[in-house]
Design a protein around this motif. Structure first.
Motif, mmCIF file in Angstrom:
data_model
loop_
_atom_site.group_PDB
_atom_site.id
_atom_site.type_symbol
_atom_site.label_atom_id
_atom_site.label_comp_id
_atom_site.label_asym_id
_atom_site.label_seq_id
_atom_site.Cartn_x
_atom_site.Cartn_y
_atom_site.Cartn_z
ATOM 1 N N LEU A 35 0.843 -1.190 0.000
ATOM 2 C CA LEU A 35 0.000 0.000 0.000
ATOM 3 C C LEU A 35 0.880 1.242 0.000
ATOM 4 C CD1 LEU A 35 -3.242 0.578 1.817
ATOM 5 C CD2 LEU A 35 -1.426 2.155 2.339
ATOM 6 N N MET A 36 0.360 2.300 -0.602
ATOM 7 C CA MET A 36 1.057 3.580 -0.618
ATOM 8 C C MET A 36 0.100 4.664 -0.135
ATOM 9 S SD MET A 36 2.765 5.580 -3.877
ATOM 10 C CE MET A 36 3.979 4.328 -4.168
ATOM 11 N N VAL A 37 0.572 5.503 0.775
ATOM 12 C CA VAL A 37 -0.141 6.719 1.175
ATOM 13 C C VAL A 37 0.561 7.840 0.431
ATOM 14 C CG1 VAL A 37 -0.817 8.223 3.071
ATOM 15 C CG2 VAL A 37 -0.746 5.748 3.422
ATOM 16 N N LEU A 38 -0.141 8.447 -0.516
ATOM 17 C CA LEU A 38 0.482 9.324 -1.507
ATOM 18 C C LEU A 38 -0.095 10.735 -1.473
ATOM 19 C CD1 LEU A 38 2.258 9.603 -4.106
ATOM 20 C CD2 LEU A 38 0.301 8.707 -5.383
ATOM 21 N N ASP A 39 0.773 11.702 -1.219
ATOM 22 C CA ASP A 39 0.405 13.110 -1.339
ATOM 23 C C ASP A 39 0.338 13.456 -2.826
ATOM 24 O OD1 ASP A 39 -0.145 15.757 -0.705
ATOM 25 O OD2 ASP A 39 1.894 16.243 -0.086
ATOM 26 N N ILE B 239 -3.368 2.341 -3.475
ATOM 27 C CA ILE B 239 -2.956 3.728 -3.283
ATOM 28 C C ILE B 239 -4.056 4.528 -2.595
ATOM 29 C CG2 ILE B 239 -2.283 5.878 -4.420
ATOM 30 C CD1 ILE B 239 -1.000 4.178 -6.631
ATOM 31 N N ILE B 240 -3.699 5.109 -1.453
ATOM 32 C CA ILE B 240 -4.561 6.070 -0.767
ATOM 33 C C ILE B 240 -3.943 7.438 -0.995
ATOM 34 C CG2 ILE B 240 -5.466 6.894 1.443
ATOM 35 C CD1 ILE B 240 -5.201 3.985 2.480
ATOM 36 N N MET B 241 -4.632 8.291 -1.757
ATOM 37 C CA MET B 241 -4.161 9.669 -1.904
ATOM 38 C C MET B 241 -4.590 10.441 -0.666
ATOM 39 S SD MET B 241 -4.564 10.805 -5.856
ATOM 40 C CE MET B 241 -3.268 10.312 -6.987
ATOM 41 N N LEU B 242 -3.630 11.109 -0.050
ATOM 42 C CA LEU B 242 -3.885 11.900 1.150
ATOM 43 C C LEU B 242 -3.317 13.283 0.878
ATOM 44 C CD1 LEU B 242 -4.871 12.078 4.059
ATOM 45 C CD2 LEU B 242 -2.641 11.215 4.791
ATOM 46 N N ALA C 124 -6.182 5.775 -8.142
ATOM 47 C CA ALA C 124 -6.159 5.718 -6.676
ATOM 48 C C ALA C 124 -7.319 4.860 -6.176
ATOM 49 C CB ALA C 124 -6.245 7.119 -6.082
ATOM 50 N N ASP C 125 -7.054 4.110 -5.112
ATOM 51 C CA ASP C 125 -8.087 3.260 -4.525
ATOM 52 C C ASP C 125 -8.936 4.024 -3.516
ATOM 53 O OD1 ASP C 125 -7.343 0.472 -5.630
ATOM 54 O OD2 ASP C 125 -5.439 1.318 -4.964
ATOM 55 N N GLU C 126 -8.374 5.095 -2.968
ATOM 56 C CA GLU C 126 -9.085 5.931 -1.997
ATOM 57 C C GLU C 126 -8.521 7.336 -2.086
ATOM 58 O OE1 GLU C 126 -11.819 7.041 0.026
ATOM 59 O OE2 GLU C 126 -11.769 4.876 0.339
ATOM 60 N N TYR C 127 -9.346 8.324 -1.735
ATOM 61 C CA TYR C 127 -8.926 9.725 -1.777
ATOM 62 C C TYR C 127 -9.342 10.360 -0.462
ATOM 63 C CZ TYR C 127 -8.049 14.342 -3.862
ATOM 64 O OH TYR C 127 -7.544 15.585 -4.162
ATOM 65 N N MET C 128 -8.368 10.824 0.310
ATOM 66 C CA MET C 128 -8.622 11.481 1.587
ATOM 67 C C MET C 128 -8.002 12.873 1.565
ATOM 68 S SD MET C 128 -7.720 8.432 4.298
ATOM 69 C CE MET C 128 -8.069 9.538 5.692
ATOM 70 N N THR C 129 -8.599 13.775 2.330
ATOM 71 C CA THR C 129 -8.073 15.135 2.386
ATOM 72 C C THR C 129 -7.503 15.448 3.770
ATOM 73 O OG1 THR C 129 -10.262 16.017 2.905
ATOM 74 C CG2 THR C 129 -9.622 15.986 0.578
ATOM 75 N N LYS C 130 -6.570 16.391 3.775
ATOM 76 C CA LYS C 130 -5.966 16.891 5.009
ATOM 77 C C LYS C 130 -6.751 18.112 5.456
ATOM 78 C CE LYS C 130 -1.364 15.674 3.319
ATOM 79 N NZ LYS C 130 -0.139 16.254 2.774
#
Length: 121
Positions: A50-54, A80-83, A100-106
């Protein structure tokens, strides 16, 4: 969980430390990259699940990294979780369209990130 290696790609030292510490306390093996080119190199050399990707990164942005990973047979299975701080609907649409498998925001919720990580591992 020992085999659940996660690659965190984040150019902010503060955010990188927060995410890394959170995941390590849950027993995940964590590797890091601070720009898009290093992310691509480590995706191949480290074989993370898994990758947590900015998205906003030096050298190559997260959209480019995601697209390149998802179109390569060697890395297309990495989840890939885009964060990111990019909160527009068009950014979310584009991130998911790149693979991307998921998209999250900061700013992100720790429990939400952990739930998404668990969902893909």
């Amino acid at each position: 969980m020992a085999d659940d290696k996660i690659l965190i790609v984040e150019d902010s030292p503060t955010n990188l430390r927060l995410i890394k510490d959170l995941l390590k306390t849950k027993g995940y093996k964590v590797v890091t990259a601070i720009d898009g080119e290093e992310a691509l190199e480590k995706a191949v050399s480290e074989h993370p699940r898994l990758m947590v990707l900015d998205i906003i990164l030096p050298k190559k942005n997260g959209f480019q990294v995601c697209r390149q990973l998802k179109t390569s047979p060697d890395t297309q299975d990495i989840k890939i979780i885009m964060l990111t701080s990019k909160t527009q609907d068009s950014d979310r649409f584009w991130g998911l369209k790149q693979g991307a498998d998921e998209y999250m925001t900061k700013p992100f919720d720790n429990n939400e990130l952990l739930a998404n990580v668990a969902k893909f591992l």
